[in-house]
Design a protein around this motif. Structure first.
Motif, PDB file in Angstrom:
ATOM      1  N   GLN A  21       0.831  -1.218  -0.024  1.00  0.00           N
ATOM      2  CA  GLN A  21      -0.046  -0.081   0.072  1.00  0.00           C
ATOM      3  C   GLN A  21       0.825   1.179   0.164  1.00  0.00           C
ATOM      4  O   GLN A  21       0.341   2.365   0.479  1.00  0.00           O
ATOM      5  CB  GLN A  21      -0.875   0.003   1.200  1.00  0.00           C
ATOM      6  CG  GLN A  21      -1.887  -1.324   1.511  1.00  0.00           C
ATOM      7  CD  GLN A  21      -2.388  -1.856   0.074  1.00  0.00           C
ATOM      8  OE1 GLN A  21      -2.542  -3.009  -0.173  1.00  0.00           O
ATOM      9  NE2 GLN A  21      -3.062  -0.700  -0.483  1.00  0.00           N
ATOM     10  N   ASN A  22       2.182   1.086  -0.459  1.00  0.00           N
ATOM     11  CA  ASN A  22       2.996   2.182  -0.453  1.00  0.00           C
ATOM     12  C   ASN A  22       3.656   2.437  -1.832  1.00  0.00           C
ATOM     13  O   ASN A  22       4.970   3.062  -1.874  1.00  0.00           O
ATOM     14  CB  ASN A  22       4.060   2.203   0.691  1.00  0.00           C
ATOM     15  CG  ASN A  22       5.024   3.170   0.933  1.00  0.00           C
ATOM     16  OD1 ASN A  22       4.220   4.326   1.026  1.00  0.00           O
ATOM     17  ND2 ASN A  22       6.263   3.002   1.139  1.00  0.00           N
ATOM     18  N   LEU A  23       3.047   2.061  -2.918  1.00  0.00           N
ATOM     19  CA  LEU A  23       3.681   2.095  -4.034  1.00  0.00           C
ATOM     20  C   LEU A  23       2.851   3.142  -4.969  1.00  0.00           C
ATOM     21  O   LEU A  23       1.720   3.084  -5.173  1.00  0.00           O
ATOM     22  CB  LEU A  23       3.395   0.632  -4.602  1.00  0.00           C
ATOM     23  CG  LEU A  23       4.067  -0.443  -3.838  1.00  0.00           C
ATOM     24  CD1 LEU A  23       3.693  -1.753  -4.598  1.00  0.00           C
ATOM     25  CD2 LEU A  23       5.460  -0.421  -3.460  1.00  0.00           C
ATOM     26  N   ALA A  24       3.560   4.029  -5.912  1.00  0.00           N
ATOM     27  CA  ALA A  24       2.976   4.914  -6.947  1.00  0.00           C
ATOM     28  C   ALA A  24       2.860   4.113  -8.119  1.00  0.00           C
ATOM     29  O   ALA A  24       3.635   3.486  -8.386  1.00  0.00           O
ATOM     30  CB  ALA A  24       3.878   6.135  -6.833  1.00  0.00           C
ATOM     31  N   LEU A  25       1.738   4.445  -8.837  1.00  0.00           N
ATOM     32  CA  LEU A  25       1.667   4.035 -10.214  1.00  0.00           C
ATOM     33  C   LEU A  25       1.465   5.016 -11.287  1.00  0.00           C
ATOM     34  O   LEU A  25       1.016   6.127 -10.785  1.00  0.00           O
ATOM     35  CB  LEU A  25       0.188   3.153 -10.098  1.00  0.00           C
ATOM     36  CG  LEU A  25      -0.046   2.217  -9.290  1.00  0.00           C
ATOM     37  CD1 LEU A  25      -0.753   2.617  -7.893  1.00  0.00           C
ATOM     38  CD2 LEU A  25      -1.263   1.075  -9.947  1.00  0.00           C
ATOM     39  N   ARG A  26       1.802   4.736 -12.422  1.00  0.00           N
ATOM     40  CA  ARG A  26       1.746   5.738 -13.498  1.00  0.00           C
ATOM     41  C   ARG A  26       1.691   4.910 -14.763  1.00  0.00           C
ATOM     42  O   ARG A  26       2.149   3.951 -14.819  1.00  0.00           O
ATOM     43  CB  ARG A  26       2.789   6.706 -13.443  1.00  0.00           C
ATOM     44  CG  ARG A  26       4.087   6.182 -14.085  1.00  0.00           C
ATOM     45  CD  ARG A  26       5.224   7.243 -13.755  1.00  0.00           C
ATOM     46  NE  ARG A  26       5.177   7.441 -12.362  1.00  0.00           N
ATOM     47  CZ  ARG A  26       5.934   6.546 -11.595  1.00  0.00           C
ATOM     48  NH1 ARG A  26       6.549   5.588 -11.926  1.00  0.00           N
ATOM     49  NH2 ARG A  26       5.915   6.842 -10.055  1.00  0.00           N
ATOM     50  N   THR A  27       0.779   5.719 -15.798  1.00  0.00           N
ATOM     51  CA  THR A  27       0.801   5.058 -17.304  1.00  0.00           C
ATOM     52  C   THR A  27       1.310   6.102 -17.978  1.00  0.00           C
ATOM     53  O   THR A  27       0.558   7.258 -17.841  1.00  0.00           O
ATOM     54  CB  THR A  27      -0.547   4.610 -17.458  1.00  0.00           C
ATOM     55  OG1 THR A  27      -0.799   3.568 -16.585  1.00  0.00           O
ATOM     56  CG2 THR A  27      -0.810   4.072 -18.865  1.00  0.00           C
TER      57      THR A  27
END
Length: 261
Positions: A180-186
């Motif tokens: 629950q400590n992860l950044a996501l991007r596309t």
């Protein structure tokens, strides 16, 4: 450690990432290193002698539910996907001819490591083998109801790229601060189109494992795709989509047309 499954020199190999290369684990080639561009990437999953259960979450980020004008679910909204939909890093995904809207979904994928039945939330993460990146494409043309997406929306061959790495659960839990400590991007053709963070999941990973294991047994190799934040856009043939999660990896995928495929 980052694990991969690849095809190279006419065979399938397990490999690990070492100093920016793939180090083969196959006994006959153990220790040999090859470049990332020398191989065909496969989903980073060990083969199993049974059907693999792939559970996917819908509307598990409040901002995505809002984006689609739906209220957030009160309990996990899940559907089952077929393993034939899975494909690897740098693979092509087929966009059916004539559809109007097909979009990516950057998702944290959880790989189960041991049988899980009636697991309590406090113990749930002990049942995880590792984490990878999933891109769970959806074809809105076929959508009848966001709460129950039919098979044609989510279960088409090539429409679930996975990888490139399976990152050990211990590394994520101890070095990255947990799932629950992860950044996501596309990015689409290099342009950032989606950004989010796993802390914004409505149902976190431990809750999902507790929920599913209450009524079904999760087995080693099973997958949980945990949903996507807002920011999805239509993807056309030729578009290069990169779905990335900090510390887990950057999964590259290219859209191709049905006629060309």
């Amino acid at each position: 450690m980052k694990h991969a499954r690849i095809a190279w020199a006419g065979a399938v190999h397990d490999a690990v990432e070492v100093d920016g290369q793939l180090e083969l684990q196959t006994p006959a080639f153990k220790g040999r290193r090859v470049g990332f561009d020398e191989v065909v990437w496969l989903p980073p999953l060990a083969p199993i002698n049974r059907p693999r259960t792939v559970l996917a979450l819908g509307l598990n980020y409040a901002d995505h539910a809002k984006e689609l004008a739906f209220r957030a679910p009160e309990e996990p909204l899940a559907f089952v996907k077929g393993e034939a939909s899975l494909t690897g890093h740098k693979a092509f995904t087929v966009r059916p001819d004539g559809v109007n809207f097909m979009h990516y979904e950057c998702e944290l994928a959880v790989v189960i490591g041991q049988p899980a039945k009636r697991v309590k939330k406090a113990d749930a993460l002990h049942y995880v083998a590792g984490y990878t990146v999933a891109n769970d494409y959806a074809i809105r043309d076929y959508l009848e109801n966001w709460y129950r997406p039919n098979l044609k929306v989510k279960n088409r061959d090539t429409c679930t790229p996975l990888g490139p790495w399976l990152v050990d659960a211990a590394d994520v839990h101890e070095q990255l601060g947990g799932p629950q400590n992860l950044a996501l991007r596309t990015t689409v053709n290099g342009k950032v189109t989606q950004q989010g963070h796993t802390k914004d999941m409505i149902f976190d990973v431990a809750t999902l494992i507790e929920y599913f294991s209450a009524f079904m047994t999760l087995m080693p190799g099973d997958l949980i795709l945990t949903g996507t934040p807002d920011g999805v856009v239509d993807c056309q043939p030729g578009d290069v989509i990169v779905t990335e999660i900090d510390g887990i990896g950057a999964l590259t995928n290219t859209i191709t047309s049905e006629s060309k495929a």
